[in-house]
Every structure is written in C-alpha cells, then in structure tokens.
Design an enzyme around this catalytic site. Structure first.
Site, PDB file in Angstrom:
ATOM      1  CG  HIS A  56      -2.144   0.854   1.087  1.00  0.00           C
ATOM      2  ND1 HIS A  56      -2.280   1.836   0.134  1.00  0.00           N
ATOM      3  CD2 HIS A  56      -3.299   0.892   1.815  1.00  0.00           C
ATOM      4  CE1 HIS A  56      -3.453   2.441   0.282  1.00  0.00           C
ATOM      5  NE2 HIS A  56      -4.082   1.880   1.281  1.00  0.00           N
ATOM      6  CG  ASP A  80     -14.490 -11.922 -17.823  1.00  0.00           C
ATOM      7  OD1 ASP A  80     -13.889 -12.983 -17.560  1.00  0.00           O
ATOM      8  OD2 ASP A  80     -15.350 -11.827 -18.710  1.00  0.00           O
TER       9      ASP A  80
END
Length: 458
Positions: A148, A395
């Site tokens: 992060h 996807d």
C-alpha cells in the site's frame, strides 16, 4: 504484527487452516528487467509505510471448460511477484460468496489471501505483489496482496482490470488499454527523509492505545431499493448548519466529486456516498453506546487526482489519496436528522480542495511521522475503497467474480470498505469491522439494515 491483521502469514490453526492446502510457491519475474530497481516514494505514499499490504479477494465460479486452466502473472517488482498455489477442493464458491458457514467461512476467506500481517515497510525486502490462486470445488479464488506504500485503491483496480484484459487477449501492442503513468514526480517532487522502525513489532509496540483487541468482520449488502430510500430520506431533512464545532483529526474511500456552484437558497443535494456514510456513522455510534458528549470521527480516503492543481491523469499509478476528517459529538449526531450527519460529511469533502491538499502535504513534509490506526481519532468510522470501482468487471476470461472481498489487513475498529453490490445497479456492499459487542448490537439494529436483508454472518 497487529492482532487485528488476522492470523500470522504461515497460517491459522483449526479447521480453516486444514481446509486450505498450499501446494507450491514460486516467484514470477518481469519479462523485461525494470529500468530502475528502486521506486521513490512521494509524500502521498509515505503515510502508508506502517500500514499493511492491501488485500483483495475475488471468487470465480468455473465451468468444466475452465476448471483445468492454468493462470499466470506478469510483472512484479525488482524481485518479482510471489505466486502461491493452493487447494480447498471441499469448499464451493457459494459457501464463501453467499456468506454462509458462520465463522469458519470467514476463517477460510482469510486463508485465501497472502501476506496477512505483513507491514508495507517489509516491501524493502519482499515482493511488492503477492498472488494466491486457490482451487475450489467448483471455481477458483484469486487473492492478491499489494504494497500500500506503492499504490492506492484506484491503482489497485487499474492493475486488476489491466491484468484481466491482457489475460483475455485484449489491449493493444502487448500492453493494457490504459497504460499506467509511473512518474511519481507528477504527484510530488519533494523527497522526505523518514526514519523507519527496526521491525513491524517495534512500531506496533509504540501504539498509545496498546495491543489491538479482538475484532469481528461482517459484510452487509444494501440493495438498490434500500440505498435509494436512505438517500431520499437524508435529502428530505437537509441541515442548514452542519458545523458541529469540534475539529476532528486528519484519514480516506473515494468521496464524491465536487459539483457545480448552487445558489444559497437551494442546498446542494447529498450524494449516495454522503447519505450512506451518514447512515453508517450514526448506526455505529448507536452500536458503540457512546455518551452524548463523546466525539466520534468520520474519515474518508479521498482520491486527489482530480482535486490537485493541475489535475493528475487517472492513469497515474501510485498513491494519490488523502484522509479527510470530520467529527461530531455522538449526542448531536444521533439527536439530529440524518441530513445533519450528511451535511457534516459534505462540508468536509467540499473543503478538501487543492489548497487544503497542498497544506496537508507541506505539514507532513515539515514534520513527517509514522502512523498508527489510533491516529484516526476517537470512536472513528473510516471508509476505504469505493462503490465506483468496477470490481465486478474484472473478467480473466471465465466470467465476472461471484463476490469481491477484502482481507483482514488494515481492518481496525470502525474500518469500512465499500464495494458495488454484486447485483449491480446502485446496490452497495459494506464491509465493517467492530469489536464483538458493538457488532452484535449493529446486527440487531433494524434501523441500520432490516433483518430480512442481512447477509448470513461470515
């Protein structure tokens, strides 16, 4: 290592650990050596050095055609990306995506993401990306851990979308459609010296709140009809004076963009985020049983790409967020209509302009510090992620995910992650972390979410 960051990296005990079996670990190196092995951190990055790797989990159901397919990872830092392969073939996707199975399901979910309890500063000697592929009974779980200190939520989903696009054979010239901009000087040219702790444990030992207490994670799904009702009810009671007087500390999801100027006679409508944020803030204050004079802080992690001057491209790859803080006494928050809380949030978000962002950066550069979760302020509700992230469009060639979740890293008391609902439309999933007793009160609070709409406990 903070207690709230779940089981140590090498696994938990109990049935969940025995359900998930790691079969291999490897390192995937970049196809081409990096131009520079070092990644300079801008001022926007440094506040997250003592937070933990950002964990995301995507659950996919596979048909027979795809169950034998092999995945792959491209990229990684100078030491590559760590790739873990695992199996939990007694577990069906629905067991996890639908929220059934009680606490065991939550334990299993946390075994599907790598680097639990790994602090971002450990990226100095660890990969900056770790991915775990777990074969399920009828699908696959893809768990990712991102350092992060290197990137925010916006860039996280930029990476995931690009990876999925390339896996489907998309992109042009061998690259993704939205090529990342890696020049961190676009965010801030100033370099800040920062003395790092000797270890994560050494940093956590200095937390003024002491060792972390056990926490409960829950997922609440707000259907579109309820989200719309909450927004409508909030806008029916706008508050003309949202200033609760006390100043809150300064932390961030992604707030709504600024709207065009409106006349003083017509209050600006509250956005979906402001309405739902106010709803959650008030419900958590009730669940905590706060005294009327106790302050409660609301923090939202704001994407500053469009707020800085000049604006930065959405393709900027790194951290370009700041925490926006505000606060109110619990009694005033709960005694006022929902529009009061929404107006407090709206006022704080609208005030976070380019000048405010620059002032925050300059203040940090003059006196840099290493943060603890407790720095967010008293009785905090802190919102990360955003329902605007198109997480269900990731996807890889075998369809949309059945559910998107966060790992246990960075989930402290009052932490909230917002995702679009898997049903689409304006539905929103709310991941929320609280101690046991306040969580039980929240689960039984029909003002928060009608009982029939609760997801089963995780």
């Amino acid at each position: 290592m903070a207690v709230e960051n779940g089981a140590p990296e090498n696994g938990a005990n109990g049935s969940a650990a025995s359900t998930v079996t790691v079969t291999s670990k490897s390192t995937v190196l970049p196809a081409k050596p990096a131009a520079s092995p070092a990644c300079p951190l801008a001022t926007f990055d440094l506040p997250y050095i003592t937070f933990y790797y950002n964990q995301k989990l995507l659950l996919y159901k596979l048909d027979g055609e795809h169950r034998g397919a092999n995945g792959g990872v491209r990229g990684g830092g100078g030491v590559g990306a760590e790739v873990v392969e695992a199996a939990a073939e007694a577990v069906a996707v629905a067991d996890l995506a639908d929220g059934g199975g009680g606490g065991i399901a939550e334990e299993i979910l946390q075994q599907l993401v790598p680097y639990t309890g790994v602090m971002n500063l450990e990226g100095l000697h660890r990969p900056l990306l770790a991915v775990q592929f777990t074969k399920l009974k009828d699908g696959v779980a893809i768990g990712c851990a991102f350092n992060h200190a290197i990137l925010d939520g916006h860039s996280t989903w930029h990476f995931m979308s690009s990876w999925a696009e390339l896996s489907r054979g998309g992109g042009g010239g061998g690259g993704p459609s939205l090529v990342p901009i890696l020049d961190r000087a676009l965010a801030r040219r100033i370099r800040v010296p920062l003395s790092l702790p000797s270890s994560p444990a050494a940093h956590e030992s200095l937390d003024p709140n002491g060792p972390a207490k056990p926490l409960i994670h829950r997922l609440f799904s707000f259907p579109q009809t309820l989200v719309d009702q909450i927004k409508l009810a909030t806008n029916q009671n706008p508050n003309p004076n949202p200033n609760p007087n006390p100043e809150g500390p300064d932390s961030e999801p992604e707030p709504e963009p600024e709207r065009e100027h409106e006349t003083k006679t017509k209050p600006k409508p509250f956005s979906t985020f402001q309405s739902l944020g106010a709803h959650v803030w008030r419900a958590v204050a009730r669940a905590r049983g706060l005294a009327a004079d106790e302050l409660t802080v609301f923090a939202v992690f704001a994407d500053c790409r469009g707020r800085v001057d000049p604006p930065v491209s959405p393709a900027y790859f790194g951290n370009l967020i700041q925490a926006v803080f505000t606060a109110a006494p619990a009694g005033l928050l709960l005694a006022s209509p929902p529009g009061f809380a929404a107006a407090v949030l709206q006022r704080a978000i609208d005030a976070h302009c380019a000048a405010a962002i620059a002032a925050r950066l300059e203040g940090y550069e003059a006196a840099p510090k290493l943060f603890h979760y407790s720095d967010a302020g008293p009785n905090c509700v802190a919102v990360g992620s955003s329902p605007r992230f198109r997480v269900y469009d990731v996807d890889f060639g075998f369809g949309r995910p059945e559910r998107v979740r966060s790992g246990s890293n960075n989930k402290f008391d009052g932490m909230v992650y917002l995702y679009p609902g898997r049903d689409g439309g304006r539905s929103i999933d709310v991941e929320l972390t609280l101690p046991d007793e306040p969580m039980r009160r929240l689960e039984n609070d029909d003002q928060f979410l009608p009982t029939l709409l609760h997801d089963p406990p995780l």
